[in-house]
Design a protein around this motif. Structure first.
Motif: not given
Length: 618
Positions: A360-386
């Motif tokens: 979360p944002l602890m202070a300040g202001k952040m605006t996003r596009s309402t329809k924004l979709r975000i994809g996130y890849f990190a190495q730990h996700q590879v280790d979390e596959l079934h």
């Protein structure tokens, strides 16, 4: 010199090497490359003697030491610094012996050998290596158990670099390093005093740290001089020549065969036809090189959003009540390609988590596009596959209403063919798992794709395919990677995460690399009309001089104690009786040896103090 002569080796009847030969001259830095599964890691095991050759031989100079990183260091209570110091087993053994030795002659031998191997500056050298790999002074004093497996792999790497084996074998050493650590390692290996062979898919490392490429292909070894880009160019030229020659030969064969087919039944031409048959039979067939398997990534294209897609003003974020980043004033548009720079621990992952809505944002202001979709890849996700499920099952869980044929097509678009689609994830290679994780991250056609070290376990061809896919992708990209080639090909903006905030880095990647490599060096003196003041030595250099002076002082103290004990022995009147003349000669000889050693030690101590004084007064 490493001599590999006519070696063959098979695994369960499948040959990996067949009469392969290569010679690596002493002191050369070499990159070992080849397709995944070709046998590169197996070759390392054969060189180390962990596997037995079917035929052939591998030879090194006698007493040559081989070193590498097989696994992370244990989670012990030993500090990182002491763990690295212990990796030089000769120094550790001699230091222990120096504490217990009583024979003056042996003490002199031990001290001489310790001086020869520069044992007294070892602590500073070990600290410098750990620092280069991302550990600050406080962390170096912490126990190994305080760090995760990936960090303990760095400690293991630091240990083998500190021990300086005659032949250093490194298997994908940058996979657990960030960009700063990878760049430091490049520079360190380039000046390493002995032979190095590196298995790597990091193009930057293979271009800057090595001067030769050992190519494992079609069960053979070929040594090419020059860095990777030169090898790739020469290899492409060779393949083009072979392909052209094969086509010309095939055309020649077809021409000769047409004559044979036309005139073999005609008596007047039979002899000529037979001659052409012999010509065809005598031809050594030129086999055209097989086309390299095409590596692909097919990212779905998102719809277009109005800019900016994310805007932060006066932002702060962190974990719990702990602020990690502040003064954030950032804007991201859909056509941005941004690389995050900054040393480990500065907050690159924290920023990635904020942008992906994982913090979360602890202070300040952040605006996003309402329809924004975000994809996130990190190495730990590879280790979390079934690991007990197939890639197809992973997709079916997220897309239960999509026909399996379409899901298989999506998998094929990420290089996971029919065989891999139904294989349990636990049996897939690291690169195949990474492909699956990238597919899952982009499944919803995100407008913003955040990639944290996406190239780990990807071979060079797959990395090039990733570059092509990101170039064609119409969404925004936030990229964290130790792969300079990937960053240079993809990113058009650089953000530096440093000192608790994020700001644009206005120079280019090469300037950033040079800045990192020069950060531990003494600053150049300013030019003045009069003689310039000498540059102050770096902190590491002064630490080394202090360590040397301290060790020299300890050596003098120990030899003084030995001298006092021998003087007390020689003060015994009974030692001078005729019956003990031989014993007296022995003690006098030992006393002379200690006094000679003491004189040398005092000289070294004074020289060390003078060097330290000169350095600290600059």
């Amino acid at each position: 010199m490493l001599q590999i002569k006519d070696i063959s080796y098979s695994v369960e009847g499948r040959p990996l090497l067949v009469e392969a030969s290569a010679t690596i001259p002493e002191g050369h830095k070499v990159g070992l490359v080849g397709a995944n599964g070709a046998g590169k890691t197996t070759l390392f095991k054969l060189i180390r003697g962990e596997l037995v050759l079917d035929t052939g031989s591998i030879s090194l100079p006698s007493r040559a030491r081989i070193g590498g990183v097989a696994q992370e260091v244990p989670a012990s209570e030993t500090s990182l610094l002491d763990t690295v110091l212990a990796a030089d087993t000769e120094r550790a053994r001699l230091m222990a012996e120096a504490e217990t030795a009583t024979d003056a002659h042996r003490i002199a031998e031990v001290q001489t050998r310790l001086a020869d191997i520069d044992a007294w500056s070892a602590e500073a050298r070990a600290a410098s290596i750990l620092k280069g790999l991302g550990f600050d002074d406080d962390e170096q004093q912490q126990p190994c158990s305080a760090f995760s497996g990936g960090w303990r792999m760095r400690v293991a790497l630091a240990g083998v670099l500190f021990a300086q084996p005659d032949l250093l074998l490194l298997d994908e050493p940058t996979n657990y390093l960030d960009l700063e650590g990878a760049l430091w390692l490049e520079a360190y290996l380039a000046r390493y005093p002995h032979t190095v062979i590196i298995i790597s898919h990091d193009r930057g490392l293979l271009n800057r740290a090595v001067a030769g490429i050992l190519h494992l292909d079609e069960k053979k070894l070929t040594y090419w001089t020059g860095p990777y880009d030169q090898f790739a160019r020469q290899r492409a030229e060779q393949r083009a020549v072979l392909t052209s020659m094969a086509k010309k030969q095939q055309a020649r064969k077809e021409h000769l065969q047409k004559f044979v087919d036309r005139f073999k039944a005609k008596a007047s031409k039979a002899k000529q036809a037979q001659a052409r048959v012999k010509m065809i039979e005598k031809m050594d067939t030129i086999t055209p090189p097989e086309e390299a398997a095409k590596r692909v990534f097919t990212f779905p294209q998102p719809d277009e959003l109005s800019p900016p897609i994310i805007h932060i003003e006066g932002g702060e974020t962190g974990y719990g009540d702990t602020r990690v980043l502040g003064r954030l004033n950032l804007r991201i548009d859909q056509d941005d390609r941004i690389a995050l720079l900054g040393k480990n621990g500065q907050g690159k992952s924290t920023l990635s988590k904020l942008l992906s809505d994982r913090l979360p944002l602890m202070a300040g202001k952040m605006t996003r596009s309402t329809k924004l979709r975000i994809g996130y890849f990190a190495q730990h996700q590879v280790d979390e596959l079934h690991i007990d499920e197939s890639p197809l099952t992973h997709l079916q869980r997220l897309r239960p209403d999509t026909p399996p044929s379409k899901l298989r097509a999506r998998l094929a678009g990420f290089g996971l063919g029919a065989d891999q689609a139904d294989t349990e994830v636990g049996r897939l290679s690291g690169g195949q798992k990474a492909r699956l994780s990238l597919l899952l991250a982009t499944l919803d056609a995100p407008h913003l794709l955040i990639l944290d070290e996406p190239t780990n376990h990807l071979d060079i061809e797959s990395r090039e395919a990733l570059v092509e896919a990101l170039t064609a992708y119409s969404g925004a990209v936030i990229l964290v990677s130790h792969d300079m080639h990937l960053l240079g090909m993809v990113a058009d903006r650089l953000w530096l995460v440093k000192d608790g905030t994020v700001a644009p880095y206005d120079d280019d990647l090469e300037a950033y690399r040079k800045m990192l490599l020069s950060s531990d060096k003494p600053a150049k003196p300013q030019k003045k009309p009069e003689a310039a003041k000498p540059a102050r030595p770096s902190r590491d250099a002064i630490l080394a001089l202090r360590a040397e002076a301290r060790k020299c002082e300890e050596r003098v103290t120990k030899l003084n104690d030995m001298r006092d004990k021998l003087a007390k022995k020689l003060a015994n009147p009974e030692l001078y009786e005729d019956s003990r003349k031989g014993e007296l000669e022995t003690w006098n000889r030992k006393y002379a040896e200690v006094m000679e050693g003491l004189g040398r030690a005092e000289g070294l101590w004074m020289a060390a103090l003078e060097k330290l004084d000169a350095a600290e007064t600059v």
